[in-house]
Design a protein around this motif. Sequence first.
Motif, short mmCIF file in Angstrom:
data_model
loop_
_atom_site.label_atom_id
_atom_site.label_comp_id
_atom_site.label_asym_id
_atom_site.label_seq_id
_atom_site.Cartn_x
_atom_site.Cartn_y
_atom_site.Cartn_z
N PRO A 89 0.81 -1.22 0.00
CA PRO A 89 0.00 0.00 0.00
C PRO A 89 0.84 1.27 0.00
CG PRO A 89 -0.92 -1.60 1.51
CD PRO A 89 0.40 -2.15 1.07
N VAL A 90 0.58 2.15 -0.97
CA VAL A 90 1.35 3.38 -1.12
C VAL A 90 0.51 4.43 -1.80
CG1 VAL A 90 2.37 2.55 -3.29
CG2 VAL A 90 3.49 4.40 -2.03
N TYR A 91 0.62 5.67 -1.35
CA TYR A 91 0.00 6.81 -2.00
C TYR A 91 1.10 7.62 -2.69
CZ TYR A 91 -4.05 5.78 0.93
OH TYR A 91 -5.12 5.15 1.54
N THR A 92 0.83 8.04 -3.92
CA THR A 92 1.80 8.87 -4.65
C THR A 92 1.12 10.16 -5.09
OG1 THR A 92 1.31 7.90 -6.84
CG2 THR A 92 2.97 6.80 -5.47
N LEU A 93 1.87 11.25 -4.95
CA LEU A 93 1.35 12.58 -5.29
C LEU A 93 2.21 13.17 -6.39
CD1 LEU A 93 -0.67 14.89 -4.44
CD2 LEU A 93 1.22 15.79 -3.04
N GLY A 94 1.57 13.51 -7.51
CA GLY A 94 2.28 14.10 -8.62
C GLY A 94 2.63 15.56 -8.40
N LYS A 95 3.40 16.12 -9.34
CA LYS A 95 3.93 17.48 -9.20
C LYS A 95 2.84 18.53 -9.07
CE LYS A 95 8.56 17.29 -11.22
NZ LYS A 95 9.22 18.05 -10.15
N SER A 96 1.70 18.31 -9.74
CA SER A 96 0.63 19.31 -9.69
C SER A 96 -0.42 18.98 -8.65
CB SER A 96 -0.03 19.42 -11.08
OG SER A 96 -0.56 18.16 -11.47
N ALA A 108 -1.57 7.98 10.98
CA ALA A 108 -2.67 7.24 10.36
C ALA A 108 -2.18 6.42 9.17
CB ALA A 108 -3.79 8.18 9.94
N LEU A 109 -1.26 6.97 8.40
CA LEU A 109 -0.66 6.21 7.31
C LEU A 109 -0.04 4.92 7.84
CD1 LEU A 109 1.21 8.82 5.08
CD2 LEU A 109 -0.51 7.20 4.29
N ALA A 110 0.74 5.06 8.90
CA ALA A 110 1.40 3.89 9.49
C ALA A 110 0.37 2.89 10.00
CB ALA A 110 2.34 4.32 10.60
N ALA A 111 -0.70 3.39 10.59
CA ALA A 111 -1.73 2.50 11.12
C ALA A 111 -2.39 1.70 10.02
CB ALA A 111 -2.78 3.32 11.88
N HIS A 112 -2.47 2.25 8.83
CA HIS A 112 -3.07 1.55 7.69
C HIS A 112 -2.02 0.80 6.86
CE1 HIS A 112 -7.18 3.02 8.09
NE2 HIS A 112 -6.69 4.22 8.37
N GLY A 113 -0.79 0.77 7.35
CA GLY A 113 0.25 0.03 6.66
C GLY A 113 0.64 0.62 5.33
N ALA A 114 0.50 1.94 5.17
CA ALA A 114 0.75 2.58 3.88
C ALA A 114 1.91 3.56 3.99
CB ALA A 114 -0.50 3.32 3.40
N THR A 218 -10.98 0.30 -0.09
CA THR A 218 -11.15 1.15 1.09
C THR A 218 -10.03 2.18 1.18
OG1 THR A 218 -9.97 -0.40 2.53
CG2 THR A 218 -12.37 -0.65 2.37
N TYR A 219 -8.85 1.87 0.63
CA TYR A 219 -7.73 2.81 0.68
C TYR A 219 -8.02 4.09 -0.09
CZ TYR A 219 -4.47 -0.44 2.93
OH TYR A 219 -3.82 -1.26 3.83
N PHE A 220 -8.88 4.01 -1.10
CA PHE A 220 -9.22 5.20 -1.86
C PHE A 220 -10.09 6.16 -1.04
CE2 PHE A 220 -8.08 2.30 -5.29
CZ PHE A 220 -7.33 3.12 -6.11
N GLY A 221 -10.68 5.66 0.04
CA GLY A 221 -11.48 6.51 0.90
C GLY A 221 -10.67 7.49 1.73
#
Length: 267
Positions: A89-96, A108-114, A218-221
């Motif tokens: 599980p990983v979230y990525t944020l682009g330049k814009s 919270a990220l750590a709690a969700h293992g992301a 659920t991660y998209f939530g």
Amino acid sequence: MNSLLFTCVTTPPVAAPEAPVAAGGRQPGQNRLVQVERLGEVAYQTVWDYQEELLAATLALKTRNRAAAEAGELPVSTPNHLLLCQHPPVYTLGKSGKPEHLLLDESALAAHGATFHRINRGGDITFHGPGQLVGYPILDLDNFFTDIHRYLRVLEEAVIRTLAEYGLAAGRIAGLTGVWLDFEVGAPNPRKICAMGVKCSRWVTMHGFALNVNTDLTYFGYIVPCGITDKAVTSMQRELGREIPVTEVENRLLPHLATLLGAEYAV
């Protein structure tokens, strides 16, 4: 050509995909052989670093080829790669992208293992995780066609044709890159099933597409996916009511992508 960043949010008006590139129509020096690597589940940073290595090597070869051409020497064909994988599980944020579109703090990220990464593609925030087929083409478009918008449409079309094999009618929504269900104008519940974000430097691509096969939605939530607030995200598993092997989807997608690119694979 300078580096270009293409977002998972906006795109020019949708046009019908162009005819596949005929393999026999290649120009001298063009290499349409694509090396496919199936990496399994691997950390996002590891694959990002690998993409950067492949990109840098191809750009260096193009620089040498330019010098060789000026000296009247023959160029060396540039390589093409396609990395297929899944990520923890990983979230990525682009330049814009907007950081506030991530709705979790560090704990919270750590709690969700992301994990979370700011990256060098265009676009806003998206999620990658197990059960999602992620494809990273590192292609020298000089080997195929030098049209980045056509390239994005080719990626979309390969996914659309793959989903059709499962009885899922998918398509495009004007102004939104990616692949959607209930995509027709006026459809009551448009749902994104495949996100895309691309970087292109001197016609060499990196980053790519993420097709939700058995993804935990659920991660998209916990984000505003691609910065879009009024449309849902879905997966093949949710739509079909059963789990689908990701390797099976890979095997069905590869021939469509080859046909549309006019490519051959070295697997």
